[in-house]
Design an enzyme around this catalytic site. Structure first.
Site, mmCIF file in Angstrom:
data_model
loop_
_atom_site.group_PDB
_atom_site.id
_atom_site.type_symbol
_atom_site.label_atom_id
_atom_site.label_comp_id
_atom_site.label_asym_id
_atom_site.label_seq_id
_atom_site.Cartn_x
_atom_site.Cartn_y
_atom_site.Cartn_z
ATOM 1 N N ARG A 29 0.785 -1.246 0.000
ATOM 2 C CA ARG A 29 0.000 0.000 0.000
ATOM 3 C C ARG A 29 0.819 1.300 0.000
ATOM 4 O O ARG A 29 0.248 2.381 -0.050
ATOM 5 C CB ARG A 29 -1.006 0.039 1.160
ATOM 6 N N ASP A 30 2.147 1.203 0.049
ATOM 7 C CA ASP A 30 2.950 2.434 -0.004
ATOM 8 C C ASP A 30 4.257 2.183 -0.752
ATOM 9 O O ASP A 30 5.333 2.615 -0.333
ATOM 10 C CB ASP A 30 3.234 2.962 1.403
ATOM 11 N N LEU A 31 4.143 1.502 -1.895
ATOM 12 C CA LEU A 31 5.326 1.253 -2.716
ATOM 13 C C LEU A 31 5.759 2.553 -3.388
ATOM 14 O O LEU A 31 4.950 3.240 -4.000
ATOM 15 C CB LEU A 31 5.036 0.189 -3.775
ATOM 16 N N ASN A 35 11.100 3.415 -0.668
ATOM 17 C CA ASN A 35 10.861 2.186 0.088
ATOM 18 C C ASN A 35 11.476 0.967 -0.599
ATOM 19 O O ASN A 35 11.126 -0.170 -0.301
ATOM 20 C CB ASN A 35 9.357 1.955 0.289
ATOM 21 N N THR A 77 1.388 7.327 -0.556
ATOM 22 C CA THR A 77 1.990 8.575 -1.012
ATOM 23 C C THR A 77 1.327 8.974 -2.321
ATOM 24 O O THR A 77 1.326 8.185 -3.269
ATOM 25 C CB THR A 77 3.509 8.379 -1.217
#
Length: 238
Positions: A29-31, A35, A77
């Protein structure tokens, strides 16, 4: 400073790492680029996906602390989040949301900029950010490469447009489809299509026309076809 081929090969490894997480019942959910760490192992670059702080478990038995969020709170993001992440509550998120985020990362790896203008997203209200992500279609990477090169003429991070085959555009834009059902359905499928491109085979993202299939076949087997043509011409001339 990697070539396009080396960037694609490195990105394939990222896809397989995400596929591993999905098989374990976890959606990141936040690739995003920050990261993903790349280290050198035995002289070869090896990516590592980190920061599962807002990850979601697809299996209720998965041992993962839930991320408690409010309806209008951003989970992810904006530059890299999927259209379905902008829905109120975002309850229907599945692994294909990560596929979209992977598409945004590949877009940036190739063009040197994310699909949507970071400054526009940074200064927009949440509702406007959501509208941009849900409704606006980014320009193709091959077009964005030109825009980035003109804006930053001394940059060495982008790939020359002449090295970008149209298949790369097709692959990226398939991953960035607004409708999840039109994207690659797994990260492994995404990686496999990149492999097909690298092997000069027809990609799934491309139009399924016979002419396209024949062109790819001819390019892979040009020596045999050329030889056969020469032999055929000689026989006909006798």
């Amino acid at each position: 400073n990697l070539s396009l081929e080396d960037r694609l090969k490195l990105f394939q490894q990222v896809c397989l790492a995400v596929q591993h997480a999905h098989q374990k019942g976890i959606i990141h959910r936040d690739l995003k680029p920050s990261n993903i760490l790349v280290t050198m192992i035995d002289g070869k670059p090896m990516p590592k996906v980190i920061d599962f702080g807002v990850a979601k478990a697809t299996d209720p038995d998965t041992d993962l602390m839930p991320a408690v969020t409010h309806e209008m709170q951003l989970v992810g993001t904006p530059q890299y989040m999927s259209p379905e992440q902008t829905a109120r509550g975002a309850k229907n998120i599945d692994t294909r949301s990560d596929i979209y985020s992977l598409g945004t990362i590949l877009y940036e790896i190739i063009s040197g900029a994310p699909p949507f203008d970071p400054n526009a997203l940074r200064h927009a209200a949440i509702d406007q950010i959501f509208k941009i992500i849900r409704e606006e279609t980014p320009t193709r990477p091959s077009t964005r490469v030109i825009e980035v090169a003109q804006a930053t003429p001394h940059s060495v991070s982008t790939i020359s447009r002449k090295h970008l085959a149209r298949e790369v555009d097709w692959i990226v834009m398939k991953a960035l489809e607004k409708e999840p059902s039109r994207r690659y359905q797994t990260a492994a499928e995404f990686a496999e299509d990149i492999e097909r491109h690298l092997k000069n085979e027809a990609v799934r993202a491309g139009p399924p026309s016979k002419a396209y299939q024949l062109r790819k076949f001819a390019r892979r087997n040009w020596l045999e076809i050329t030889t056969a043509s020469i032999v055929g011409s000689l026989m006909m001339s006798r």
